[in-house]
Scaffold this active site. Structure first.
Site, PDB file in Angstrom:
ATOM      1  N   ARG A 190      -3.144  77.963  86.654  1.00  0.00           N
ATOM      2  CA  ARG A 190      -2.206  76.757  86.970  1.00  0.00           C
ATOM      3  C   ARG A 190      -1.643  76.482  85.436  1.00  0.00           C
ATOM      4  O   ARG A 190      -0.485  76.136  85.136  1.00  0.00           O
ATOM      5  CB  ARG A 190      -1.856  75.952  87.973  1.00  0.00           C
ATOM      6  CG  ARG A 190      -2.429  76.273  89.258  1.00  0.00           C
ATOM      7  CD  ARG A 190      -2.294  74.342  90.019  1.00  0.00           C
ATOM      8  NE  ARG A 190      -1.672  74.342  90.045  1.00  0.00           N
ATOM      9  CZ  ARG A 190      -0.500  74.115  90.989  1.00  0.00           C
ATOM     10  NH1 ARG A 190      -0.730  74.624  91.603  1.00  0.00           N
ATOM     11  NH2 ARG A 190       1.060  72.736  90.677  1.00  0.00           N
ATOM     12  N   LYS A 226       5.596  93.144  84.900  1.00  0.00           N
ATOM     13  CA  LYS A 226       4.163  93.684  84.940  1.00  0.00           C
ATOM     14  C   LYS A 226       3.825  93.204  83.829  1.00  0.00           C
ATOM     15  O   LYS A 226       2.783  93.302  83.142  1.00  0.00           O
ATOM     16  CB  LYS A 226       3.870  94.458  86.208  1.00  0.00           C
ATOM     17  CG  LYS A 226       4.135  94.080  87.334  1.00  0.00           C
ATOM     18  CD  LYS A 226       2.875  92.637  88.335  1.00  0.00           C
ATOM     19  CE  LYS A 226       3.936  91.737  88.139  1.00  0.00           C
ATOM     20  NZ  LYS A 226       5.040  91.158  88.680  1.00  0.00           N
ATOM     21  N   HIS A 281      24.438 104.027  78.624  1.00  0.00           N
ATOM     22  CA  HIS A 281      25.714 102.655  78.225  1.00  0.00           C
ATOM     23  C   HIS A 281      24.827 102.104  77.002  1.00  0.00           C
ATOM     24  O   HIS A 281      25.602 100.589  76.676  1.00  0.00           O
ATOM     25  CB  HIS A 281      25.734 102.010  79.384  1.00  0.00           C
ATOM     26  CG  HIS A 281      26.449 102.613  80.534  1.00  0.00           C
ATOM     27  ND1 HIS A 281      27.967 103.351  80.182  1.00  0.00           N
ATOM     28  CD2 HIS A 281      25.966 103.457  81.888  1.00  0.00           C
ATOM     29  CE1 HIS A 281      28.568 103.913  80.996  1.00  0.00           C
ATOM     30  NE2 HIS A 281      27.555 104.341  82.216  1.00  0.00           N
ATOM     31  N   TRP A 328      -0.392  73.254  81.332  1.00  0.00           N
ATOM     32  CA  TRP A 328       0.220  74.245  80.686  1.00  0.00           C
ATOM     33  C   TRP A 328       1.057  73.117  80.235  1.00  0.00           C
ATOM     34  O   TRP A 328       2.413  72.258  80.478  1.00  0.00           O
ATOM     35  CB  TRP A 328       0.855  75.163  81.775  1.00  0.00           C
ATOM     36  CG  TRP A 328       1.811  75.674  81.427  1.00  0.00           C
ATOM     37  CD1 TRP A 328       1.223  77.220  81.137  1.00  0.00           C
ATOM     38  CD2 TRP A 328       3.660  75.689  80.696  1.00  0.00           C
ATOM     39  NE1 TRP A 328       2.522  77.874  80.505  1.00  0.00           N
ATOM     40  CE2 TRP A 328       3.270  77.072  80.526  1.00  0.00           C
ATOM     41  CE3 TRP A 328       4.272  74.708  80.874  1.00  0.00           C
ATOM     42  CZ2 TRP A 328       4.918  77.661  80.095  1.00  0.00           C
ATOM     43  CZ3 TRP A 328       5.786  75.245  80.862  1.00  0.00           C
ATOM     44  CH2 TRP A 328       5.481  76.283  80.015  1.00  0.00           C
ATOM     45  N   GLU A 373       4.434  90.617  80.922  1.00  0.00           N
ATOM     46  CA  GLU A 373       3.739  90.010  81.488  1.00  0.00           C
ATOM     47  C   GLU A 373       2.310  89.840  81.326  1.00  0.00           C
ATOM     48  O   GLU A 373       0.870  88.014  80.950  1.00  0.00           O
ATOM     49  CB  GLU A 373       4.405  88.598  82.768  1.00  0.00           C
ATOM     50  CG  GLU A 373       2.988  89.772  83.939  1.00  0.00           C
ATOM     51  CD  GLU A 373       3.963  88.595  85.178  1.00  0.00           C
ATOM     52  OE1 GLU A 373       3.450  87.512  84.738  1.00  0.00           O
ATOM     53  OE2 GLU A 373       4.669  89.204  86.746  1.00  0.00           O
ATOM     54  N   ASN A 403       1.104  66.546  87.012  1.00  0.00           N
ATOM     55  CA  ASN A 403       2.062  67.899  86.788  1.00  0.00           C
ATOM     56  C   ASN A 403       3.245  67.563  87.022  1.00  0.00           C
ATOM     57  O   ASN A 403       3.339  66.881  88.240  1.00  0.00           O
ATOM     58  CB  ASN A 403       1.444  68.046  87.606  1.00  0.00           C
ATOM     59  CG  ASN A 403       1.737  69.503  87.593  1.00  0.00           C
ATOM     60  OD1 ASN A 403       2.232  70.492  86.795  1.00  0.00           O
ATOM     61  ND2 ASN A 403       1.744  70.025  88.788  1.00  0.00           N
ATOM     62  N   GLY A 404       3.740  67.578  86.431  1.00  0.00           N
ATOM     63  CA  GLY A 404       5.800  67.596  86.103  1.00  0.00           C
ATOM     64  C   GLY A 404       6.133  67.377  84.978  1.00  0.00           C
ATOM     65  O   GLY A 404       5.484  67.099  83.655  1.00  0.00           O
ATOM     66  N   CYS A 454       0.546  72.535  86.263  1.00  0.00           N
ATOM     67  CA  CYS A 454      -0.638  72.185  85.752  1.00  0.00           C
ATOM     68  C   CYS A 454      -1.984  72.036  86.825  1.00  0.00           C
ATOM     69  O   CYS A 454      -1.121  71.672  87.618  1.00  0.00           O
ATOM     70  CB  CYS A 454      -0.470  70.279  85.064  1.00  0.00           C
ATOM     71  SG  CYS A 454       0.848  70.407  83.301  1.00  0.00           S
ATOM     72  N   LYS A 485       0.287  80.046  86.697  1.00  0.00           N
ATOM     73  CA  LYS A 485       0.687  80.899  87.786  1.00  0.00           C
ATOM     74  C   LYS A 485       2.565  80.384  89.178  1.00  0.00           C
ATOM     75  O   LYS A 485       2.896  80.638  89.257  1.00  0.00           O
ATOM     76  CB  LYS A 485      -0.326  80.445  88.751  1.00  0.00           C
ATOM     77  CG  LYS A 485       0.235  81.685  90.257  1.00  0.00           C
ATOM     78  CD  LYS A 485       0.421  82.920  90.939  1.00  0.00           C
ATOM     79  CE  LYS A 485       0.253  83.848  91.262  1.00  0.00           C
ATOM     80  NZ  LYS A 485       0.742  85.145  91.191  1.00  0.00           N
ATOM     81  N   GLU A 510      10.969  95.239  87.735  1.00  0.00           N
ATOM     82  CA  GLU A 510       9.426  94.263  88.271  1.00  0.00           C
ATOM     83  C   GLU A 510       8.292  94.948  87.735  1.00  0.00           C
ATOM     84  O   GLU A 510       7.422  94.066  87.002  1.00  0.00           O
ATOM     85  CB  GLU A 510       8.703  94.850  89.703  1.00  0.00           C
ATOM     86  CG  GLU A 510       7.581  94.086  90.468  1.00  0.00           C
ATOM     87  CD  GLU A 510       7.359  92.857  90.199  1.00  0.00           C
ATOM     88  OE1 GLU A 510       8.591  91.601  89.388  1.00  0.00           O
ATOM     89  OE2 GLU A 510       6.420  91.958  90.616  1.00  0.00           O
TER      90      GLU A 510
HETATM   91  C1  AGP Z   1       5.490  87.725  88.459  1.00  0.00           C
HETATM   92  O1  AGP Z   1       4.646  88.198  88.009  1.00  0.00           O
HETATM   93  C2  AGP Z   1       5.554  85.470  87.404  1.00  0.00           C
HETATM   94  N1  AGP Z   1       4.014  85.339  87.902  1.00  0.00           N
HETATM   95  C3  AGP Z   1       6.397  85.068  87.747  1.00  0.00           C
HETATM   96  O2  AGP Z   1       7.731  85.773  87.591  1.00  0.00           O
HETATM   97  C4  AGP Z   1       6.328  84.355  89.891  1.00  0.00           C
HETATM   98  O3  AGP Z   1       6.512  85.650  90.151  1.00  0.00           O
HETATM   99  C5  AGP Z   1       8.037  83.484  89.609  1.00  0.00           C
HETATM  100  O4  AGP Z   1       7.133  82.055  88.759  1.00  0.00           O
HETATM  101  C6  AGP Z   1       7.881  82.812  90.744  1.00  0.00           C
HETATM  102  O5  AGP Z   1       6.618  82.195  91.348  1.00  0.00           O
HETATM  103  P1  AGP Z   1       7.147  81.680  92.940  1.00  0.00           P
HETATM  104  O6  AGP Z   1       7.019  83.286  93.732  1.00  0.00           O
HETATM  105  O7  AGP Z   1       5.777  81.195  93.325  1.00  0.00           O
HETATM  106  O8  AGP Z   1       8.307  81.879  93.002  1.00  0.00           O
END
Ligand code: AGP
Length: 616
Positions: free
Chosen positions: A27, A492, A511, A74, A495, A100-101, A2, A611, A488
């Protein structure tokens, strides 16, 4: 995950708080709320949805005061409703708190207080904490700010879990109390005004002089100053840091989205990841932040790389790099697995944790578990004052500048670049010749201009993306260094466009994966002209034979066979195999971005995500 902002000073708090919380919207953004204190009364506004909804609510029904707190959520505990939005209050209604937590033992605490007659308006763990603090304070006949801080201390010793909190109380105008354990909190020092925030981007418009709170620290903040202490009641020293970030760093720079700006920054950010770290004279990399001598590095017999999401994919590239250049047994493990796995690690095992934010809960826990077992643990982070950067035994900063878009882009290419430097350094103190080291340095120095060439491919990639934007399923396939890029690229896409994308080693098609191939399911092959190019060609043939649309990333001037087989072909400049993940990943960043835009998705703030994942 958050965002928190607090303000105390001489100015009206509301506009400062709302501007600050907007800068933290990445966030978490499922609901937002604000509380200000004026003439002994706390006023609160809360709204479900984006921060714009909260801004509209405040415009309709303004709130005043020069002390206030604000929050963007969040959801962890409790649905996305106005009742569950922060701030939350105690039983008296005189205290307001944002958090936050995750308070892990909130249910038992709630039951205990319900037994005492407390009534809760929400399903959240945060409201339980607010009641716990208010309960402790209201038990005291003496009602001073010191007693209020002691009530915060008492409550925090009763909770398990993580918190970054900001608290105001109607009996104490001009006072904010902040505290943290496991969730970041930074105190901003202004002229006759002070700020509290989850990260500096919320307050860098007002001050660049900050104090990063450590775990178990409590800040008592007024317009005149602040004092730091610990939950245990001891004093705590404060270290003022000058923030490198500037306000424009947190803007979009004229781009429609943070993500697109950050994709286009990568020629510079990859160069910044190498700046001052290449030694022509010794044909190696110089990484003083590792805090390890060559003798200590030479004694390393095994390496573990760990991270989450994109950071884990970078770690996977690192595994290939270090084994190829330094011949050190290397494995990578998801941080969320490593923290609970009893991985046999001997004393000469070196652990690297990768994290852009430096605050990801699982990665932080994996680091702490590794250090608890006595292993030197190094961080590869972007956020200089993050918890991982501060608690690790050393590491390498990414210097990529703030990454605001939820989808990681420049952080991936910076992490991979740094892993090339680490592999080069480790190789050069083992069997890698100076000639080979020198060649790698030249290739690294040419890399930013190769990235510029890839960035110019955006219009081509955009056209391909639009052709396939309505696919429901998409497969990404690659081998060796580009297998992690397949993962990756899939991450991308899924998400930010919500398409069911998955990544696989190309050879895994037969497989089971190939069962998914059909005319509506595009397969994206990352097939630069490398040692396994012909193997990738065979896999492409397999997909073509079953009528699957094929999109491929190939190498300029060396992809004639590829052109005959593909429906869409994107050609990157010729590059050394070990550096192709940096170029191919940028293509897939554009690909995902333009599909998401075509579908009308919220690129910078995709649904259900945030994020920085600072909760388990
Ligand atoms: C990737 O696009 C995402 N935002 C997410 O998987 C991110 O890479 C992951 O949460 C790790 O975040 P960090 O590098 O801040 O630890």
């Amino acid at each position: 995950m958050c965002g928190i902002v607090g303000y105390v000073g001489r100015a009206e708090a509301t506009p400062i708080l709302l501007d600050g919380i907007r800068r933290l919207e990445y966030r978490g953004y499922d609901s937002a709320g604000i509380a200000t204190l004026e003439e002994g009364v706390i006023s609160i506004r809360k709204e479900v949805g984006r921060i714009d909804k909260l801004v509209e609510a405040v415009a309709r029904n303004p709130i005043g005061g020069t002390t206030g707190i604000c929050h963007t959520r969040w959801a962890t505990h409790g649905k996305v409703t106005r009742e569950n939005a922060h701030p939350h209050q105690d039983r008296s209604g005189k205290l307001a708190l944002v958090h936050n937590g995750v308070i892990e033992n909130y249910a038992s605490l709630r039951a205990m207080m319900e037994g005492e007659g407390h009534r809760f308006l929400s399903q959240t763990d945060t409201e339980v904490l607010a009641h716990l603090i208010g309960r402790a304070f209201d038990r005291s006949a003496v009602r001073t700010r010191e007693v209020l801080v002691d009530a915060v201390r008492e409550a925090l010793t009763k909770v398990t879990g993580t918190y970054g909190i900001a608290v105001i109380h109607s009996e104490f105008p001009g006072l904010i109390i902040g505290a943290r354990r496991g969730s970041p909190l930074v105190l901003g020092i202004g002229k006759g005004e002070y700020f509290l925030a989850s990260d500096v981007s919320a307050i860098v418009a007002h001050t660049r002089d900050v104090v990063y709170l450590n775990d178990y620290e409590i800040a008592l903040i007024t317009a005149e100053g602040f004092t730091l202490s610990t939950v245990q009641g001891e004093g705590a020293a404060s270290h003022v840091t000058k923030v490198e970030m500037t306000e424009e760093d947190t803007g979009k720079g004229g781009y429609p989205h943070h993500m697109l700006k950050e994709i286009h920054e990568q020629a510079r950010t990859v160069a910044d990841a190498m700046r001052g770290r290449l030694s022509h004279e010794e044909a190696t990399a110089k990484l003083g932040g590792l805090n390890m001598s060559n003798a200590e590095l030479r004694a390393v017999e095994r390496i573990v790389l760990s991270g989450c999401g994109t950071a884990f994919h970078a770690a996977m590239v690192g595994e290939y790099l270090i084994e190829h250049l330094a011949q050190i047994p290397t494995e990578c493990e998801y941080a969320s697995e490593l923290r609970y796995r009893n991985l046999p690690m001997t004393k000469d095992t070196l652990v690297f944790v990768l994290s852009q934010s430096g605050e990801t809960a699982d990665t932080l826990a994996a680091m702490r578990e590794s250090r608890r077992k006595g292993h030197r643990t190094l961080g590869i982070c972007n956020n200089v004052a993050s918890t991982i950067a501060r608690e690790s035994d050393g590491g390498v900063y990414m210097h990529a500048g703030p990454e605001i878009g939820v989808a990681a882009t420049k952080s991936f290419t910076s992490q991979v670049t740094i892993l090339v430097l680490i592999a080069l350094l480790l190789g050069r103190i083992r069997n890698l010749s100076s000639a080979a080291g020198g060649r790698i340095i030249e290739e690294l120095e040419a890399l930013p201009s190769l990235i510029e060439q890839v960035l110019k491919l955006e219009p081509v990639i955009e056209r391909v993306a639009k052709r396939h934007a309505h696919a429901k399923v998409m497969l990404f396939l690659g081998r060796q260094y580009n297998y992690p890029v397949a993962l990756e690229g899939a991450l991308k896409l899924k998400e930010i466009s919500y398409i069911a994308a998955s990544g696989h080693p190309s050879a895994e098609l037969k497989h089971g994966v190939i069962a998914l191939v059909n005319p509506e399911t595009p397969s994206v092959f990352i097939a630069p002209h490398d040692t396994l190019f012909s193997k990738n060609l065979s896999n492409i043939e397999e997909v073509k034979a079953r009528g699957g649309p094929i999109i491929a990333i190939g190498t300029e001037g060396r992809s004639e066979e590829l052109a005959k087989l593909c429906d869409d072909l994107i050609l990157i400049p010729d590059a050394p195999e070990i550096l192709t993940p940096i170029l191919t990943s940028i293509v897939l960043q554009f690909f995902a971005y333009h599909i998401a835009v075509e579908l009308g998705c919220d690129v910078d703030k995709p649904r259900n995500l945030a994020k920085s994942v600072t909760v388990e």
